[in-house]
Scaffold this motif. Structure first.
Motif, PDB file in Angstrom:
ATOM      1  N   PHE A 216       0.835  -1.202   0.000  1.00  0.00           N
ATOM      2  CA  PHE A 216       0.000   0.000   0.000  1.00  0.00           C
ATOM      3  C   PHE A 216       0.872   1.256   0.000  1.00  0.00           C
TER       4      PHE A 216
ATOM      5  N   ARG B 298       0.747   4.152  -2.861  1.00  0.00           N
ATOM      6  CA  ARG B 298       0.420   5.559  -2.555  1.00  0.00           C
ATOM      7  C   ARG B 298       1.533   6.487  -3.031  1.00  0.00           C
TER       8      ARG B 298
ATOM      9  N   ILE C 164      -5.691  -4.908  -1.051  1.00  0.00           N
ATOM     10  CA  ILE C 164      -5.508  -3.501  -0.667  1.00  0.00           C
ATOM     11  C   ILE C 164      -6.256  -2.540  -1.583  1.00  0.00           C
TER      12      ILE C 164
ATOM     13  N   HIS D 238      -7.590   2.093  -1.120  1.00  0.00           N
ATOM     14  CA  HIS D 238      -7.347   3.326  -1.869  1.00  0.00           C
ATOM     15  C   HIS D 238      -8.627   4.163  -1.962  1.00  0.00           C
TER      16      HIS D 238
END
Length: 277
Positions: A18, A22, A224, A228
């Motif tokens: 993650f 990002r 994941i 988001h």
């Protein structure tokens, strides 16, 4: 819109993946992890985006370490937009931390309580702020052992995990009641995922879990993906609970508000006692 995101358990498994995704989206990321080598590996994997990554080494089973990294984040930025909580580790045998707490309780539950509460002022200054707690919401097995939350008697690794999982359920309920008008709280259960540090398990258990994961577990990227959306478009309600894509009713017995208040009071009492020692 780019965001500032804090990730506990950010150097391994889902947390690591993650963090890298990002960064690729242009965010600034604070990744908290206990292993310096894994922190360096994350920085290396970040490549050209590493200038927006800050690795914070900390043992989050320690109260003082949670306080320290919260202060370091506050010194480095005036606001954060999302706090994503992954940190957890299976402990086969009962381990007591320097604070005199059972390790699973301290890492899996108490660190999430401390980071959520201590970072609330920074979250309140963020844009559409949200906390995402990645645990086992929707699972109804296990309960808080109110008379022995540190599991001094009858410790078992799974028992400790499910107790801390139910504690996290209640953390979200209490947090949303206190701060939900400003900071939304999302419980998210991704289901069985090919992720996590299995090094604490014996070789037989590791082999069995890895074999089962190849057959039944979801890929990390798939697990994941919904996070988001929680970060980029937080739900409007103070508290949301998602179990493997299904939104749960907040009337579940594991999300009982009276038990949430009881656990919050027990936690504050525990922290007061530790600070007085």
């Amino acid at each position: 819109m780019t965001r500032t995101v804090v990730i506990s358990g950010g150097t391994d498994g889902m947390g690591r993946a993650f963090a890298l995704e990002r960064l690729a989206r242009g965010d600034t990321v604070f990744a908290i992890g206990s292993n310096a080598d894994k922190g360096e590996a994350l920085e290396s994997a970040a490549g050209a985006t590493a200038d927006r990554l800050r690795f914070l080494r900390a043992d989050l089973s320690s109260i003082a370490e949670n306080e320290r990294v919260s202060d370091e984040i506050g010194a480095a930025t005036g606001a954060i937009d999302a706090l994503v909580l992954f940190a957890n580790r299976l402990t086969p045998h009962r381990v007591e931390t320097a604070d005199g707490l059972e390790r699973t309780f301290a890492l899996y539950y108490l660190s999430r309580y401390l980071l959520s509460h201590r970072l609330t002022p920074l979250l309140a200054r963020g844009t559409d702020p949200v906390i995402v707690c990645v645990s086992g919401v929707g699972v109804t097995k296990g309960e808080i052992n109110w008379d022995d939350p540190q599991l001094v008697h009858g410790y078992g690794a799974i028992r400790a995990q499910v107790q801390a999982g139910r504690a996290n359920d209640l953390l979200g309920v209490d947090y949303a009641a206190r701060f939900g008008e400003t900071v939304r709280f999302v419980h998210y259960h991704p289901g069985f995922t090919r992720s996590g540090d299995l090094s604490a398990l014996n070789p037989v258990a590791r082999t069995l879990i890895r074999a089962l994961a190849r057959l039944r577990a979801r890929p990390v990227r798939e697990s994941i993906a919904p996070i988001h959306d929680f970060v980029d478009h937080p739900p409007a309600r103070p508290l949301t609970a998602i179990d493997r894509g299904r939104e749960l009713p907040l009337t579940l017995p594991t999300l009982d508000p009276s038990n949430a208040r009881r656990l919050a009071a027990l936690t504050e009492e525990l922290l007061a006692i530790r600070s007085a020692i």
